[in-house]
Design an enzyme around this catalytic site. Structure first.
Site, PDB file in Angstrom:
ATOM      1  N   LYS A  54       2.501  -3.302   7.342  1.00  0.00           N
ATOM      2  CA  LYS A  54       2.696  -3.524   5.901  1.00  0.00           C
ATOM      3  C   LYS A  54       4.134  -3.157   5.509  1.00  0.00           C
ATOM      4  O   LYS A  54       4.781  -3.854   4.726  1.00  0.00           O
ATOM      5  CB  LYS A  54       1.694  -2.695   5.089  1.00  0.00           C
ATOM      6  CG  LYS A  54       0.253  -3.134   5.191  1.00  0.00           C
ATOM      7  CD  LYS A  54      -0.025  -4.518   4.620  1.00  0.00           C
ATOM      8  CE  LYS A  54       0.093  -4.592   3.122  1.00  0.00           C
ATOM      9  NZ  LYS A  54      -0.319  -5.931   2.611  1.00  0.00           N
ATOM     10  N   THR A  83       0.831  -1.208   0.000  1.00  0.00           N
ATOM     11  CA  THR A  83       0.000   0.000   0.000  1.00  0.00           C
ATOM     12  C   THR A  83       0.863   1.255   0.000  1.00  0.00           C
ATOM     13  O   THR A  83       1.982   1.246   0.520  1.00  0.00           O
ATOM     14  CB  THR A  83      -0.901  -0.001   1.265  1.00  0.00           C
ATOM     15  OG1 THR A  83      -1.403   1.314   1.479  1.00  0.00           O
ATOM     16  CG2 THR A  83      -0.139  -0.412   2.517  1.00  0.00           C
ATOM     17  N   ASP A  84       0.313   2.329  -0.563  1.00  0.00           N
ATOM     18  CA  ASP A  84       1.036   3.611  -0.514  1.00  0.00           C
ATOM     19  C   ASP A  84       1.165   4.133   0.920  1.00  0.00           C
ATOM     20  O   ASP A  84       1.962   5.030   1.189  1.00  0.00           O
ATOM     21  CB  ASP A  84       0.348   4.660  -1.412  1.00  0.00           C
ATOM     22  CG  ASP A  84      -1.095   4.963  -1.020  1.00  0.00           C
ATOM     23  OD1 ASP A  84      -1.629   4.308  -0.111  1.00  0.00           O
ATOM     24  OD2 ASP A  84      -1.683   5.874  -1.646  1.00  0.00           O
ATOM     25  N   GLU A  85       0.375   3.562   1.849  1.00  0.00           N
ATOM     26  CA  GLU A  85       0.407   4.064   3.222  1.00  0.00           C
ATOM     27  C   GLU A  85       1.753   3.809   3.903  1.00  0.00           C
ATOM     28  O   GLU A  85       2.055   4.412   4.931  1.00  0.00           O
ATOM     29  CB  GLU A  85      -0.754   3.468   4.036  1.00  0.00           C
ATOM     30  CG  GLU A  85      -2.092   3.822   3.410  1.00  0.00           C
ATOM     31  CD  GLU A  85      -3.310   3.485   4.246  1.00  0.00           C
ATOM     32  OE1 GLU A  85      -3.217   3.471   5.477  1.00  0.00           O
ATOM     33  OE2 GLU A  85      -4.373   3.233   3.642  1.00  0.00           O
ATOM     34  N   TYR A 105      -1.357  -0.337  11.174  1.00  0.00           N
ATOM     35  CA  TYR A 105      -1.583  -1.032   9.887  1.00  0.00           C
ATOM     36  C   TYR A 105      -0.431  -0.767   8.931  1.00  0.00           C
ATOM     37  O   TYR A 105       0.194  -1.711   8.416  1.00  0.00           O
ATOM     38  CB  TYR A 105      -2.913  -0.565   9.258  1.00  0.00           C
ATOM     39  CG  TYR A 105      -3.012  -0.894   7.776  1.00  0.00           C
ATOM     40  CD1 TYR A 105      -3.076  -2.209   7.326  1.00  0.00           C
ATOM     41  CD2 TYR A 105      -3.030   0.139   6.810  1.00  0.00           C
ATOM     42  CE1 TYR A 105      -3.149  -2.506   5.971  1.00  0.00           C
ATOM     43  CE2 TYR A 105      -3.098  -0.154   5.455  1.00  0.00           C
ATOM     44  CZ  TYR A 105      -3.155  -1.474   5.038  1.00  0.00           C
ATOM     45  OH  TYR A 105      -3.213  -1.775   3.696  1.00  0.00           O
TER      46      TYR A 105
HETATM   47  P1  NAD Z   1      -9.669  -7.241   2.945  1.00  0.00           P
HETATM   48  O1  NAD Z   1      -9.595  -6.918   4.394  1.00  0.00           O
HETATM   49  O2  NAD Z   1     -10.939  -6.954   2.194  1.00  0.00           O
HETATM   50  O3  NAD Z   1      -9.347  -8.782   2.703  1.00  0.00           O
HETATM   51  C1  NAD Z   1      -8.324  -9.443   3.381  1.00  0.00           C
HETATM   52  C2  NAD Z   1      -8.518 -10.951   3.177  1.00  0.00           C
HETATM   53  O4  NAD Z   1      -7.423 -11.618   3.824  1.00  0.00           O
HETATM   54  C3  NAD Z   1      -9.808 -11.498   3.799  1.00  0.00           C
HETATM   55  O5  NAD Z   1     -10.455 -12.364   2.896  1.00  0.00           O
HETATM   56  C4  NAD Z   1      -9.326 -12.268   5.031  1.00  0.00           C
HETATM   57  O6  NAD Z   1     -10.163 -13.368   5.376  1.00  0.00           O
HETATM   58  C5  NAD Z   1      -7.946 -12.723   4.573  1.00  0.00           C
HETATM   59  N1  NAD Z   1      -7.046 -12.988   5.727  1.00  0.00           N
HETATM   60  C6  NAD Z   1      -6.832 -12.174   6.794  1.00  0.00           C
HETATM   61  N2  NAD Z   1      -5.971 -12.778   7.653  1.00  0.00           N
HETATM   62  C7  NAD Z   1      -5.633 -13.972   7.089  1.00  0.00           C
HETATM   63  C8  NAD Z   1      -4.789 -15.033   7.496  1.00  0.00           C
HETATM   64  N3  NAD Z   1      -4.116 -14.992   8.666  1.00  0.00           N
HETATM   65  N4  NAD Z   1      -4.650 -16.103   6.679  1.00  0.00           N
HETATM   66  C9  NAD Z   1      -5.332 -16.169   5.501  1.00  0.00           C
HETATM   67  N5  NAD Z   1      -6.173 -15.199   5.083  1.00  0.00           N
HETATM   68  C10 NAD Z   1      -6.327 -14.111   5.872  1.00  0.00           C
HETATM   69  O7  NAD Z   1      -8.430  -6.477   2.289  1.00  0.00           O
HETATM   70  P2  NAD Z   1      -8.316  -5.737   0.877  1.00  0.00           P
HETATM   71  O8  NAD Z   1      -8.840  -4.360   1.008  1.00  0.00           O
HETATM   72  O9  NAD Z   1      -8.827  -6.637  -0.161  1.00  0.00           O
HETATM   73  O10 NAD Z   1      -6.736  -5.616   0.777  1.00  0.00           O
HETATM   74  C11 NAD Z   1      -5.967  -6.683   0.212  1.00  0.00           C
HETATM   75  C12 NAD Z   1      -4.502  -6.308   0.238  1.00  0.00           C
HETATM   76  O11 NAD Z   1      -4.290  -5.107  -0.508  1.00  0.00           O
HETATM   77  C13 NAD Z   1      -3.960  -6.040   1.639  1.00  0.00           C
HETATM   78  O12 NAD Z   1      -2.677  -6.606   1.728  1.00  0.00           O
HETATM   79  C14 NAD Z   1      -3.899  -4.522   1.731  1.00  0.00           C
HETATM   80  O13 NAD Z   1      -2.854  -4.113   2.582  1.00  0.00           O
HETATM   81  C15 NAD Z   1      -3.609  -4.148   0.286  1.00  0.00           C
HETATM   82  N6  NAD Z   1      -4.116  -2.829  -0.150  1.00  0.00           N
HETATM   83  C16 NAD Z   1      -5.415  -2.476   0.071  1.00  0.00           C
HETATM   84  C17 NAD Z   1      -5.879  -1.239  -0.391  1.00  0.00           C
HETATM   85  C18 NAD Z   1      -7.320  -0.836  -0.214  1.00  0.00           C
HETATM   86  O14 NAD Z   1      -7.669   0.307  -0.567  1.00  0.00           O
HETATM   87  N7  NAD Z   1      -8.196  -1.681   0.268  1.00  0.00           N
HETATM   88  C19 NAD Z   1      -5.016  -0.370  -1.051  1.00  0.00           C
HETATM   89  C20 NAD Z   1      -3.692  -0.767  -1.248  1.00  0.00           C
HETATM   90  C21 NAD Z   1      -3.263  -2.007  -0.810  1.00  0.00           C
HETATM   91  P1  TYD Z   2     -10.591   4.131   4.809  1.00  0.00           P
HETATM   92  O1  TYD Z   2     -11.641   3.751   3.817  1.00  0.00           O
HETATM   93  O2  TYD Z   2     -10.638   3.520   6.177  1.00  0.00           O
HETATM   94  O3  TYD Z   2      -9.171   3.902   4.119  1.00  0.00           O
HETATM   95  P2  TYD Z   2      -7.687   4.370   4.616  1.00  0.00           P
HETATM   96  O4  TYD Z   2      -7.725   4.724   6.049  1.00  0.00           O
HETATM   97  O5  TYD Z   2      -6.876   3.139   4.357  1.00  0.00           O
HETATM   98  O6  TYD Z   2      -7.312   5.520   3.719  1.00  0.00           O
HETATM   99  O7  TYD Z   2     -10.655   5.709   5.002  1.00  0.00           O
HETATM  100  C1  TYD Z   2     -10.521   6.577   3.908  1.00  0.00           C
HETATM  101  C2  TYD Z   2     -10.540   7.986   4.446  1.00  0.00           C
HETATM  102  O8  TYD Z   2     -11.841   8.270   4.968  1.00  0.00           O
HETATM  103  C3  TYD Z   2      -9.569   8.216   5.593  1.00  0.00           C
HETATM  104  O9  TYD Z   2      -9.019   9.531   5.479  1.00  0.00           O
HETATM  105  C4  TYD Z   2     -10.438   8.123   6.840  1.00  0.00           C
HETATM  106  C5  TYD Z   2     -11.773   8.621   6.357  1.00  0.00           C
HETATM  107  N1  TYD Z   2     -12.974   8.031   7.001  1.00  0.00           N
HETATM  108  C6  TYD Z   2     -13.979   8.867   7.510  1.00  0.00           C
HETATM  109  O10 TYD Z   2     -13.886  10.102   7.443  1.00  0.00           O
HETATM  110  N2  TYD Z   2     -15.061   8.271   8.076  1.00  0.00           N
HETATM  111  C7  TYD Z   2     -15.206   6.918   8.171  1.00  0.00           C
HETATM  112  O11 TYD Z   2     -16.219   6.432   8.727  1.00  0.00           O
HETATM  113  C8  TYD Z   2     -14.158   6.093   7.635  1.00  0.00           C
HETATM  114  C9  TYD Z   2     -14.262   4.588   7.732  1.00  0.00           C
HETATM  115  C10 TYD Z   2     -13.070   6.683   7.051  1.00  0.00           C
END
Ligand code: NAD
Ligand code: TYD
Length: 340
Positions: A159, A128-130, A155
């Site tokens: 990562k 992630t960019d975070e 988090y």
């Molecule tokens: P999510 O939380 O929707 O899904 C995570 C999945 O991992 C779930 O299905 C969960 O059951 C599984 N999981 C958790 N712990 C586990 C374990 N111990 N063993 C096996 N499976 C396990 O997450 P997401 O939003 O789909 O993100 C997926 C990946 O992409 C993550 O690594 C996250 O850091 C990265 N990412 C997410 C975003 C975003 O905007 N959501 C952006 C950039 C990167």
């Molecule tokens: P989120 O979807 O949790 O993603 P991330 O924290 O990984 O960027 O949040 C996106 C943005 O929205 C973040 O700046 C936090 C804000 N946010 C709210 O303002 N209210 C909410 O209820 C949530 C879940 C997030």
């Protein structure tokens, strides 16, 4: 296209789930193994339409279980590992960091060891960019692949730790790896604790929509299907050991995102409730995608078209998100953000 065995971890989650469906359709010659522990964020109902596909397999395992993971690698001899499985929600990491350390760091290490031992041809780490921390509000600054790693939340620091382990397995052992660092994703099957799906579902139920602080924080939104094409490209064309940032220049303040959704749904902005700010809330994320673009990647969606498609999807799939909302997870956040 040659045959290949691909292990996708976290394929029951949001991005991994979209990626599994994308790969099943695009590569009928690949066997796609979806390994998932099925935590609160894992949901298999999204795969009902691919269950019968000849090239889809589900494995219910925990990535931190060394013995079980090693047995699987020993039996299946995977060519590629695409590693999504993680704890992914910043607010949860503030409430309960332990599981983030275990899953995101130790779990990644278990997979790296198995990939090394069984000679995997590519280990793709979805990050992630975070991990770069935050940018200020100057619109001319962006995260590049060489920006310092300065994570701020439990988090993002978990990562970042896993990214460093992946790097070490390339530098020390020569394991062929790539790391992708994507901006915020949105689209179908986004778990409704995150900003966009939460706003859509609450608006449809005429419930108050919590916006942290003044809603000024900026995120760079990428449609999940564009993330999938980028990962596919890096998996096949990425230079071993390289990091690729993924983003499409779609920066929005959180307030803009919420206002846009309310406008599309024809709902009043009076639903917005400004609540106390997230602890350590990163101000702004924004990606410079020059490197991934030079591999030939271009996103299909801009935010304006992607958000309409996404809202439409949530309207058509109300049953999916309503069954998830019936869980108890929301209780955890009420105290933190002084919600009713
Ligand atoms: P999510 O939380 O929707 O899904 C995570 C999945 O991992 C779930 O299905 C969960 O059951 C599984 N999981 C958790 N712990 C586990 C374990 N111990 N063993 C096996 N499976 C396990 O997450 P997401 O939003 O789909 O993100 C997926 C990946 O992409 C993550 O690594 C996250 O850091 C990265 N990412 C997410 C975003 C975003 O905007 N959501 C952006 C950039 C990167
Ligand atoms: P989120 O979807 O949790 O993603 P991330 O924290 O990984 O960027 O949040 C996106 C943005 O929205 C973040 O700046 C936090 C804000 N946010 C709210 O303002 N209210 C909410 O209820 C949530 C879940 C997030």
């Amino acid at each position: 296209m040659n045959k290949a065995k691909v292990l996708v971890t976290g394929g029951a989650g949001f991005i991994g789930g979209n990626f599994v469906q994308y790969m099943i359709k695009k590569y009928p010659n690949y066997d796609i193994y979806n390994l998932d522990k099925l935590t609160y964020a894992g949901d298999l109902s999204k795969h009902s339409e691919i269950l019968e596909e000849h090239n889809y397999f589900f494995v219910n395992k925990d990535i931190t279980d060394t013995e079980s993971i090693n047995n699987l690698f020993d039996n299946e001899k995977f060519d590629y590992v695409v590693h999504f499985a993680a704890e992914s929600h910043v607010d949860r990491s503030i409430l309960e960091p332990d599981v983030f350390i275990k899953t995101n760091i130790l779990g990644t290490h278990v997979l790296l060891e198995a990939s090394k031992k069984y000679n995997v041809k590519k280990f793709m780490h979805i990050s992630t960019d975070e991990v770069y921390g935050e940018l200020d509000f100057d619109p001319n600054t962006f995260f590049t692949e060489t920006s310092p790693i300065m994570p701020n939340s439990p988090y993002s620091s978990s990562k970042a730790s896993s990214d460093l382990l992946v790097r070490a397995y390339y530098e020390t052992f020569g394991l062929p790896v790539n790391i992708t660092r994507c901006s915020n994703n949105y689209g179908p099957y986004h778990f409704p604790e995150k900003l966009i799906p939460q706003t859509i579902s609450k608006a449809l139920k005429n419930e108050r929509i919590p916006v942290y602080g003044k809603g000024e924080n900026i995120r760079d939104w990428l449609h999940v299907s564009d993330h999938c094409t980028a990962i596919d490209l890096v998996l096949h064309k990425g230079e071993d050991g390289s990091v690729y940032n993924i983003g499409g220049h779609n920066e929005k303040t959180n307030l803009e995102v919420v206002q846009t959704i309310l406008k599309v749904l024809g709902k009043s902005e009076e639903l917005i409730e400004f609540v106390s700010d997230r602890l350590g809330h990163d101000k702004r994320y924004a990606i410079d995608p020059t490197k991934i673009e030079s591999l030939g990647w271009k996103p299909v969606y801009d935010f304006d078209t992607g958000i309409i498609q996404t809202i439409q999807w949530y309207l058509e799939n109300e049953e999916w998100w309503r069954q998830i909302l019936n869980g108890e997870y929301q209780e955890n956040f009420k105290q933190l953000y002084n919600l009713e």
